[in-house]
Design a protein around this motif. Sequence first.
Motif, PDB file in Angstrom:
ATOM      1  N   ASP A  51       0.814  -1.218   0.000  1.00  0.00           N
ATOM      2  CA  ASP A  51       0.000   0.000   0.000  1.00  0.00           C
ATOM      3  C   ASP A  51       0.845   1.264   0.000  1.00  0.00           C
ATOM      4  OD1 ASP A  51      -2.342  -1.466   0.006  1.00  0.00           O
ATOM      5  OD2 ASP A  51      -2.518  -1.468   2.195  1.00  0.00           O
ATOM      6  N   GLU A  52       2.042   1.178   0.555  1.00  0.00           N
ATOM      7  CA  GLU A  52       2.879   2.373   0.661  1.00  0.00           C
ATOM      8  C   GLU A  52       3.541   2.769  -0.665  1.00  0.00           C
ATOM      9  OE1 GLU A  52       5.392  -1.094   2.378  1.00  0.00           O
ATOM     10  OE2 GLU A  52       3.278  -0.492   2.204  1.00  0.00           O
ATOM     11  N   ILE A  53       3.429   1.908  -1.693  1.00  0.00           N
ATOM     12  CA  ILE A  53       3.977   2.232  -3.008  1.00  0.00           C
ATOM     13  C   ILE A  53       2.933   3.014  -3.803  1.00  0.00           C
ATOM     14  CG2 ILE A  53       4.873   1.315  -5.182  1.00  0.00           C
ATOM     15  CD1 ILE A  53       6.741   0.998  -2.783  1.00  0.00           C
ATOM     16  N   ASP A  54       3.280   4.236  -4.204  1.00  0.00           N
ATOM     17  CA  ASP A  54       2.344   5.105  -4.905  1.00  0.00           C
ATOM     18  C   ASP A  54       2.399   4.943  -6.419  1.00  0.00           C
ATOM     19  OD1 ASP A  54       1.746   6.536  -2.405  1.00  0.00           O
ATOM     20  OD2 ASP A  54       3.754   7.393  -2.649  1.00  0.00           O
ATOM     21  N   ALA A  55       3.591   4.659  -6.941  1.00  0.00           N
ATOM     22  CA  ALA A  55       3.781   4.617  -8.393  1.00  0.00           C
ATOM     23  C   ALA A  55       4.792   3.530  -8.745  1.00  0.00           C
ATOM     24  CB  ALA A  55       4.263   5.962  -8.906  1.00  0.00           C
ATOM     25  N   VAL A  56       4.688   3.055  -9.983  1.00  0.00           N
ATOM     26  CA  VAL A  56       5.559   1.971 -10.439  1.00  0.00           C
ATOM     27  C   VAL A  56       6.185   2.345 -11.781  1.00  0.00           C
ATOM     28  CG1 VAL A  56       5.599  -0.421 -11.262  1.00  0.00           C
ATOM     29  CG2 VAL A  56       4.294   0.164  -9.218  1.00  0.00           C
ATOM     30  N   ALA A  57       7.475   2.074 -11.904  1.00  0.00           N
ATOM     31  CA  ALA A  57       8.166   2.203 -13.186  1.00  0.00           C
ATOM     32  C   ALA A  57       8.324   0.815 -13.777  1.00  0.00           C
ATOM     33  CB  ALA A  57       9.536   2.850 -12.998  1.00  0.00           C
ATOM     34  N   ILE A  58       7.842   0.632 -15.002  1.00  0.00           N
ATOM     35  CA  ILE A  58       7.898  -0.669 -15.664  1.00  0.00           C
ATOM     36  C   ILE A  58       9.030  -0.644 -16.680  1.00  0.00           C
ATOM     37  CG2 ILE A  58       6.637  -2.272 -17.163  1.00  0.00           C
ATOM     38  CD1 ILE A  58       4.074  -1.206 -15.780  1.00  0.00           C
ATOM     39  N   LEU A  59      10.073  -1.411 -16.391  1.00  0.00           N
ATOM     40  CA  LEU A  59      11.279  -1.427 -17.211  1.00  0.00           C
ATOM     41  C   LEU A  59      11.582  -2.834 -17.702  1.00  0.00           C
ATOM     42  CD1 LEU A  59      13.468   0.822 -14.850  1.00  0.00           C
ATOM     43  CD2 LEU A  59      11.852   1.558 -16.615  1.00  0.00           C
ATOM     44  N   THR A  60      10.547  -3.624 -17.884  1.00  0.00           N
ATOM     45  CA  THR A  60      10.679  -5.022 -18.272  1.00  0.00           C
ATOM     46  C   THR A  60      10.700  -5.157 -19.801  1.00  0.00           C
ATOM     47  OG1 THR A  60       8.271  -5.131 -17.960  1.00  0.00           O
ATOM     48  CG2 THR A  60       9.641  -5.996 -16.194  1.00  0.00           C
ATOM     49  N   PRO A  61      10.976  -6.374 -20.323  1.00  0.00           N
ATOM     50  CA  PRO A  61      10.922  -6.584 -21.779  1.00  0.00           C
ATOM     51  C   PRO A  61       9.563  -6.200 -22.366  1.00  0.00           C
ATOM     52  CG  PRO A  61      12.070  -8.406 -20.743  1.00  0.00           C
ATOM     53  CD  PRO A  61      11.519  -7.557 -19.622  1.00  0.00           C
ATOM     54  N   ASP A  62       9.572  -5.820 -23.628  1.00  0.00           N
ATOM     55  CA  ASP A  62       8.396  -5.244 -24.292  1.00  0.00           C
ATOM     56  C   ASP A  62       7.125  -6.072 -24.148  1.00  0.00           C
ATOM     57  OD1 ASP A  62      10.500  -3.704 -25.080  1.00  0.00           O
ATOM     58  OD2 ASP A  62      10.262  -4.029 -27.231  1.00  0.00           O
ATOM     59  N   TYR A  63       7.253  -7.386 -24.332  1.00  0.00           N
ATOM     60  CA  TYR A  63       6.070  -8.237 -24.345  1.00  0.00           C
ATOM     61  C   TYR A  63       5.406  -8.353 -22.975  1.00  0.00           C
ATOM     62  CZ  TYR A  63       9.437 -11.748 -22.666  1.00  0.00           C
ATOM     63  OH  TYR A  63      10.409 -12.424 -21.957  1.00  0.00           O
ATOM     64  N   LEU A  64       6.058  -7.845 -21.926  1.00  0.00           N
ATOM     65  CA  LEU A  64       5.487  -7.875 -20.585  1.00  0.00           C
ATOM     66  C   LEU A  64       4.857  -6.547 -20.178  1.00  0.00           C
ATOM     67  CD1 LEU A  64       8.351  -9.834 -18.766  1.00  0.00           C
ATOM     68  CD2 LEU A  64       6.093 -10.716 -19.426  1.00  0.00           C
ATOM     69  N   HIS A  65       5.044  -5.505 -20.981  1.00  0.00           N
ATOM     70  CA  HIS A  65       4.545  -4.179 -20.608  1.00  0.00           C
ATOM     71  C   HIS A  65       3.045  -4.173 -20.381  1.00  0.00           C
ATOM     72  CE1 HIS A  65       8.182  -1.783 -22.400  1.00  0.00           C
ATOM     73  NE2 HIS A  65       8.524  -2.624 -21.446  1.00  0.00           N
ATOM     74  N   ARG A 108      -4.422  -1.531 -11.871  1.00  0.00           N
ATOM     75  CA  ARG A 108      -5.494  -2.144 -11.076  1.00  0.00           C
ATOM     76  C   ARG A 108      -5.156  -2.168  -9.592  1.00  0.00           C
ATOM     77  NH1 ARG A 108      -7.068  -7.234 -15.137  1.00  0.00           N
ATOM     78  NH2 ARG A 108      -8.238  -5.936 -16.638  1.00  0.00           N
ATOM     79  N   ALA A 109      -3.859  -2.153  -9.294  1.00  0.00           N
ATOM     80  CA  ALA A 109      -3.432  -2.124  -7.894  1.00  0.00           C
ATOM     81  C   ALA A 109      -3.427  -0.703  -7.335  1.00  0.00           C
ATOM     82  CB  ALA A 109      -2.028  -2.731  -7.773  1.00  0.00           C
ATOM     83  N   GLY A 110      -3.849   0.260  -8.173  1.00  0.00           N
ATOM     84  CA  GLY A 110      -3.961   1.639  -7.707  1.00  0.00           C
ATOM     85  C   GLY A 110      -2.678   2.443  -7.797  1.00  0.00           C
ATOM     86  N   LYS A 111      -1.768   2.003  -8.666  1.00  0.00           N
ATOM     87  CA  LYS A 111      -0.487   2.707  -8.796  1.00  0.00           C
ATOM     88  C   LYS A 111      -0.472   3.583 -10.050  1.00  0.00           C
ATOM     89  CE  LYS A 111       0.646  -0.286  -5.565  1.00  0.00           C
ATOM     90  NZ  LYS A 111       0.479   0.069  -4.128  1.00  0.00           N
ATOM     91  N   HIS A 112       0.187   4.728  -9.955  1.00  0.00           N
ATOM     92  CA  HIS A 112       0.508   5.496 -11.146  1.00  0.00           C
ATOM     93  C   HIS A 112       1.621   4.746 -11.879  1.00  0.00           C
ATOM     94  CE1 HIS A 112      -1.871   8.826  -9.557  1.00  0.00           C
ATOM     95  NE2 HIS A 112      -1.211   8.699  -8.419  1.00  0.00           N
TER      96      HIS A 112
END
Length: 382
Positions: free
Chosen positions: A65-79, A88-92
Amino acid sequence: MNQLRMGVIGIGGRSSIVQYWHKPDGESVVAAAADVSVESLEKFKKDINPDAYVTTDYHELLAKDEIDAVAILTPDYLHEEHAIQALRAGKHVYCEKPLAITPEGCDRIMEEAERCGKHLMIGFNMRYMSMYQTMKKIIDSGVIGDIKAVWVRHFVGLGGYFYYHDWHGKSENTTSLLLQKASHDLDIIHWLAGSYTKKVSAFGSLDYYGGNMPNDLHCPDCEIKDTCPDVSLNRLTQCAFREEIDVEDNSMLIMELENGIKASYMQCHFTPDYSRNYTFIGTKGRIENDDVNDKIYVKTRKSGSRQEMSDITYEMKKMPGTHGGADPRICDDFISLVLHNKQPLTSPIAARMSVAAGHAATESIRAGGKVMIIDQGKHSVV
């Protein structure tokens, strides 16, 4: 909220930008990371934040819950999967380019962001490079008139090392390098020209990489590693000439934009040098960049005004930070978006349209150059 607490999903090659978000005394702190590599997680804690929460299951990070935002730096097919689950988890969400590997995937992510009411930003860091911001301002000033033609050449030196020694070489992971690599270029064309691609015809092939080597062959184990012209003994080591590779290494596109501008784009991955050369031709002149020597050239045609008396050369200044100073600036913009609702230079719509153009161009290549009409979706901002 005075300080944004961020998590990172995927801490591979692109994770160098994380340093610009971890500012414990500032407006953001990187408090968590998820990756399938335990070794990478240990390095992350050593280099970024020893007190960070780390996990090999990204769902556990999203449950915090304490995480407000997420940076997605994974391979393209996982974006697509990671972005939708984070929203859906409520993150920017900050997502590296390309947003997804199909236009439909982009649409699903954008629809989820709208439904959840969370910010979504794409990692188009080239918009934050001084070279292209300067070109944008020159074009918008009207000095070269109305844009009518665009030519772009992308010489991808070390293309094999970056794109054929790992997962990028399979189309099921990327669609093609016209998304992974050209999404930047297509976006800059759209941005500087002020319009999205309407239709495209393309030709391309696998002219150098791929072949008949075993799919499980890695360079350190290869008996010809001492003589191979494309050996890689560092981080990425899968054979660049393995049988499963099916992504074109030489592609040429012809595009018509919605405002009638004609554009061409060439991408080659087995050149000896690295550069991006952009030429925009208008009714009063043209502008061309030289990113090897950090210059921009503006040439004007006879116009019956002072413009016919001189041309202009711009000398680009060195900016601090990776990617020519773009990375710290785009990271700051994400923080400003979430904390202060300040709109960044990029947009999810622009991300979607670069994918749509690259995806259609790939379809054209694999259909023998067939003219493809771009699915425009719902857009308004370039």
